[in-house]
Design a protein around this motif. Structure first.
Motif, PDB file in Angstrom:
ATOM      1  N   HIS A  87       0.860  -1.177   0.000  1.00 54.16           N
ATOM      2  CA  HIS A  87       0.000   0.000   0.000  1.00 54.16           C
ATOM      3  C   HIS A  87       0.901   1.232   0.000  1.00 54.16           C
ATOM      4  O   HIS A  87       1.670   1.456   0.940  1.00 54.16           O
ATOM      5  CB  HIS A  87      -0.910   0.014   1.234  1.00 54.16           C
ATOM      6  CG  HIS A  87      -2.075   0.938   1.105  1.00 54.16           C
ATOM      7  ND1 HIS A  87      -1.921   2.289   0.892  1.00 54.16           N
ATOM      8  CD2 HIS A  87      -3.417   0.717   1.140  1.00 54.16           C
ATOM      9  CE1 HIS A  87      -3.099   2.858   0.811  1.00 54.16           C
ATOM     10  NE2 HIS A  87      -4.036   1.925   0.952  1.00 54.16           N
ATOM     11  N   GLY A  89      -0.050   4.344   0.022  1.00 49.69           N
ATOM     12  CA  GLY A  89      -0.648   5.510   0.661  1.00 49.69           C
ATOM     13  C   GLY A  89      -0.969   6.633  -0.315  1.00 49.69           C
ATOM     14  O   GLY A  89      -1.586   6.416  -1.358  1.00 49.69           O
ATOM     15  N   GLU A  90      -0.519   7.841   0.028  1.00 48.87           N
ATOM     16  CA  GLU A  90      -0.833   9.020  -0.773  1.00 48.87           C
ATOM     17  C   GLU A  90      -0.153   9.021  -2.141  1.00 48.87           C
ATOM     18  O   GLU A  90      -0.491   9.822  -3.003  1.00 48.87           O
ATOM     19  CB  GLU A  90      -0.457  10.292   0.004  1.00 48.87           C
ATOM     20  CG  GLU A  90      -1.330  10.522   1.229  1.00 48.87           C
ATOM     21  CD  GLU A  90      -0.979  11.806   1.966  1.00 48.87           C
ATOM     22  OE1 GLU A  90      -0.007  12.492   1.553  1.00 48.87           O
ATOM     23  OE2 GLU A  90      -1.665  12.119   2.966  1.00 48.87           O
ATOM     24  N   GLN A 119       0.297   7.513   5.062  1.00 47.93           N
ATOM     25  CA  GLN A 119      -0.855   6.611   5.060  1.00 47.93           C
ATOM     26  C   GLN A 119      -0.579   5.296   4.313  1.00 47.93           C
ATOM     27  O   GLN A 119      -1.513   4.575   3.946  1.00 47.93           O
ATOM     28  CB  GLN A 119      -2.087   7.307   4.466  1.00 47.93           C
ATOM     29  CG  GLN A 119      -2.517   8.537   5.250  1.00 47.93           C
ATOM     30  CD  GLN A 119      -3.733   9.210   4.658  1.00 47.93           C
ATOM     31  OE1 GLN A 119      -4.580   8.564   4.052  1.00 47.93           O
ATOM     32  NE2 GLN A 119      -3.835  10.527   4.834  1.00 47.93           N
ATOM     33  N   GLY A 120       0.695   4.997   4.082  1.00 47.69           N
ATOM     34  CA  GLY A 120       1.048   3.781   3.349  1.00 47.69           C
ATOM     35  C   GLY A 120       1.709   2.737   4.229  1.00 47.69           C
ATOM     36  O   GLY A 120       1.678   2.811   5.459  1.00 47.69           O
TER      37      GLY A 120
END
Length: 204
Positions: A87, A89-90, A119-120
């Motif tokens: 992931h 994130g941004e 956010q990852g």
């Protein structure tokens, strides 16, 4: 007793965002016509390998690749939660050129550390998630020969253990910030084994 399970890892076929140099992470884009050809060639490679099950990341590009392989091998793919790509994130959905100037870009994309996009997921978190899931799947299907369709950054992180410069010697430890330095090609097939007794992986 020597108890080893053979399995094969492969990255999904080329996608529209691969061509556009856009970061996918856990977002998705469809296989290109070239990606579909790559998946078909991957299936052809697997025809003589006695594959008995196909495990795949649940992300669409991996499922598309697994479905093409399943037509050739006549094996229904199994979607495995935990095999998803890292992931980002941004960064997800952004073009590579948009994030390359960032100070932590090289560490996030070329090393295995705790660094991560906002956010990852970090490379270390990804590796823990993937290896935990992989060991569970191989333990539960020790007699199967698995084709496992996954993603580029998973392969980069997981395969680093087989890169000579990153393997610790009796007098050294692995370089914490060493670059893994290898981008795994779409539909590239990698043969490995898993020792059920020791829980260790080997490259074949």
């Amino acid at each position: 007793m020597n108890k080893k399970t053979t399995f094969y890892l492969a990255r999904h076929g080329q996608t529209e965002w691969n061509v556009a140099h856009r970061i996918q992470g856990q977002l998705d884009s469809s296989l290109t016509p070239e990606g579909k050809i790559q998946a078909a060639l991957l299936a052809e490679q697997c025809r003589t390998l006695n594959i008995t099950q196909i495990l795949t990341s649940p992300l669409g590009r991996a499922v598309q690749t697994a479905d093409i392989c399943s037509q050739e091998l006549q094996i229904k793919p199994i979607l495995v939660k935990g095999f998803e790509e890292r992931h980002f994130g941004e960064w997800q959905g952004q073009f590579t050129y948009e994030v390359q100037p960032l100070a932590d870009y090289d560490e996030i994309t070329s090393e295995i550390t705790d660094c991560k996009p906002a956010q990852g997921e970090s490379a270390k978190q990804l590796l823990t998630r993937f290896e935990t899931t992989l060991r569970k799947e191989l333990k539960n299907a020790s007699k199967e020969v698995s084709l496992i369709i996954i993603h580029g950054d998973i392969l980069r992180c997981f395969m680093a253990q087989f890169v000579p410069d990153l393997i610790p010697t009796p007098h050294s430890s692995p370089k914490e910030n060493a670059s893994t330095g290898y981008d795994y090609k779409n539909a590239e097939l990698i043969a490995l084994s898993y020792d059920q007794n020791t829980g260790t992986f080997s490259s074949l």
